[in-house]
Design a protein around this motif. Structure first.
Motif, short mmCIF file in Angstrom:
data_model
loop_
_atom_site.label_atom_id
_atom_site.label_comp_id
_atom_site.label_asym_id
_atom_site.label_seq_id
_atom_site.Cartn_x
_atom_site.Cartn_y
_atom_site.Cartn_z
N THR A 111 3.49 -5.26 -1.25
CA THR A 111 4.16 -4.18 -0.54
C THR A 111 5.33 -4.71 0.27
O THR A 111 5.50 -5.92 0.43
N ASP A 128 -3.12 -1.61 -7.18
CA ASP A 128 -2.44 -0.32 -7.20
C ASP A 128 -2.95 0.51 -8.38
O ASP A 128 -2.30 0.58 -9.42
N ALA A 131 2.68 2.67 -6.01
CA ALA A 131 2.92 2.08 -4.69
C ALA A 131 4.28 1.39 -4.66
O ALA A 131 4.74 0.82 -5.65
N ASN A 132 4.94 1.46 -3.50
CA ASN A 132 6.22 0.78 -3.33
C ASN A 132 6.01 -0.72 -3.24
O ASN A 132 5.04 -1.18 -2.64
N GLY A 133 6.93 -1.46 -3.81
CA GLY A 133 6.86 -2.91 -3.74
C GLY A 133 7.02 -3.54 -5.11
O GLY A 133 7.23 -2.85 -6.11
#
Length: 99
Positions: free
Chosen positions: A29, A37, A42-44
């Protein structure tokens, strides 16, 4: 009827291109934490690993995610990864391709 394109991703342990549905995403992240995830949203920075317990054990032995994400991870992360992959593999065998 036109066939739909199947998205492919590379398994970071084996280096093989595999359909995305047969992989689990691990993400670092923006805060710098590394986590599973299951939603694939999910961001990252993400990396993929096959839903195979033996491959997850290889990742633990080689500390693959430490190298990929350039960070030091606890063994508990790899244990959680192996448990998650084992659960998903058993679920796939039980219910087939339905998720």
């Amino acid at each position: 009827m036109k066939q739909r394109k199947i998205p492919m991703r590379k398994d970071i342990v084996t280096g093989e291109m595999v359909p995305k549905k047969e992989l689990v995403r691990v993400v670092r992240t923006t805060e710098g934490t590394v986590e599973l995830d299951p939603t694939n949203r999910a961001n990252g920075r993400g990396a993929y690993i096959s839903l195979d317990v033996e491959i997850a054990k290889k990742a633990k032995a080689k500390k693959t995610f430490d190298r990929v994400f350039e960070t030091k991870l606890e063994d508990s992360f790899y244990d959680d990864l192996i448990a998650y992959v084992d659960h998903q593999q058993a679920r796939k065998e039980l219910f087939g391709d339905a998720k």
